[in-house]
Design a protein around this motif. Structure first.
Motif, PDB file in Angstrom:
ATOM      1  N   TYR A  48      16.212   7.216 -15.842  1.00 48.75           N
ATOM      2  CA  TYR A  48      16.619   6.760 -17.170  1.00 48.75           C
ATOM      3  C   TYR A  48      16.004   5.415 -17.537  1.00 48.75           C
ATOM      4  O   TYR A  48      15.849   5.118 -18.717  1.00 48.75           O
ATOM      5  CB  TYR A  48      18.142   6.749 -17.290  1.00 48.75           C
ATOM      6  CG  TYR A  48      18.660   8.158 -17.460  1.00 48.75           C
ATOM      7  CD1 TYR A  48      18.428   8.860 -18.638  1.00 48.75           C
ATOM      8  CD2 TYR A  48      19.313   8.812 -16.431  1.00 48.75           C
ATOM      9  CE1 TYR A  48      18.875  10.155 -18.799  1.00 48.75           C
ATOM     10  CE2 TYR A  48      19.766  10.105 -16.579  1.00 48.75           C
ATOM     11  CZ  TYR A  48      19.543  10.768 -17.767  1.00 48.75           C
ATOM     12  OH  TYR A  48      19.973  12.061 -17.919  1.00 48.75           O
ATOM     13  N   THR A  49      15.638   4.616 -16.557  1.00 49.56           N
ATOM     14  CA  THR A  49      14.909   3.389 -16.856  1.00 49.56           C
ATOM     15  C   THR A  49      13.524   3.717 -17.391  1.00 49.56           C
ATOM     16  O   THR A  49      13.070   3.121 -18.380  1.00 49.56           O
ATOM     17  CB  THR A  49      14.796   2.510 -15.599  1.00 49.56           C
ATOM     18  OG1 THR A  49      16.106   2.177 -15.141  1.00 49.56           O
ATOM     19  CG2 THR A  49      14.022   1.244 -15.883  1.00 49.56           C
ATOM     20  N   TRP A  52      13.936   5.061 -20.917  1.00 53.74           N
ATOM     21  CA  TRP A  52      14.217   3.987 -21.873  1.00 53.74           C
ATOM     22  C   TRP A  52      12.939   3.206 -22.195  1.00 53.74           C
ATOM     23  O   TRP A  52      12.691   2.866 -23.358  1.00 53.74           O
ATOM     24  CB  TRP A  52      15.287   3.066 -21.300  1.00 53.74           C
ATOM     25  CG  TRP A  52      15.699   1.997 -22.249  1.00 53.74           C
ATOM     26  CD1 TRP A  52      15.401   0.679 -22.189  1.00 53.74           C
ATOM     27  CD2 TRP A  52      16.486   2.156 -23.427  1.00 53.74           C
ATOM     28  NE1 TRP A  52      15.952   0.016 -23.237  1.00 53.74           N
ATOM     29  CE2 TRP A  52      16.621   0.900 -24.028  1.00 53.74           C
ATOM     30  CE3 TRP A  52      17.095   3.254 -24.032  1.00 53.74           C
ATOM     31  CZ2 TRP A  52      17.334   0.694 -25.194  1.00 53.74           C
ATOM     32  CZ3 TRP A  52      17.802   3.042 -25.200  1.00 53.74           C
ATOM     33  CH2 TRP A  52      17.912   1.784 -25.763  1.00 53.74           C
ATOM     34  N   GLU A  55      10.853   5.231 -24.596  1.00 54.99           N
ATOM     35  CA  GLU A  55      11.404   5.194 -25.950  1.00 54.99           C
ATOM     36  C   GLU A  55      11.103   3.856 -26.625  1.00 54.99           C
ATOM     37  O   GLU A  55      10.765   3.818 -27.811  1.00 54.99           O
ATOM     38  CB  GLU A  55      12.920   5.442 -25.920  1.00 54.99           C
ATOM     39  CG  GLU A  55      13.295   6.865 -25.590  1.00 54.99           C
ATOM     40  CD  GLU A  55      12.865   7.844 -26.661  1.00 54.99           C
ATOM     41  OE1 GLU A  55      13.090   7.568 -27.847  1.00 54.99           O
ATOM     42  OE2 GLU A  55      12.295   8.886 -26.293  1.00 54.99           O
TER      43      GLU A  55
END
Length: 76
Positions: A48-49, A52, A55
């Motif tokens: 998820y890092t 992120w 994004e």
């Protein structure tokens, strides 16, 4: 009142902490298996890092982000 606190103690010691006791005993036999939960959380956090960061890069490439220091009223 004492029985109430003993019931809370029994709940945690006899039921909720049993998986932790099992992992602690398992560590003596197999360190990798005992730490599989930690490794899984590290991998999920890394995934998820990376997501992120991708994004953020996508928004920066589209010029959707206002990076002017006066964009926030508390920075004026």
């Amino acid at each position: 009142m004492k029985a109430f606190f003993e019931a809370i103690q029994s709940l945690f010691v006899d039921f909720l902490f049993k998986p932790h006791d099992w992992l602690r005993a398992l560590e003596l036999d197999n360190w990798w298996l005992a730490n599989i939960v930690s490794w899984a959380l590290i991998l999920i956090g890394a995934k998820y890092t990376i997501y992120w960061c991708k994004e953020l890069k996508k928004h920066q490439d589209n010029n959707e982000e206002n990076q002017d220091t006066t964009a926030h009223s508390f920075l004026k």
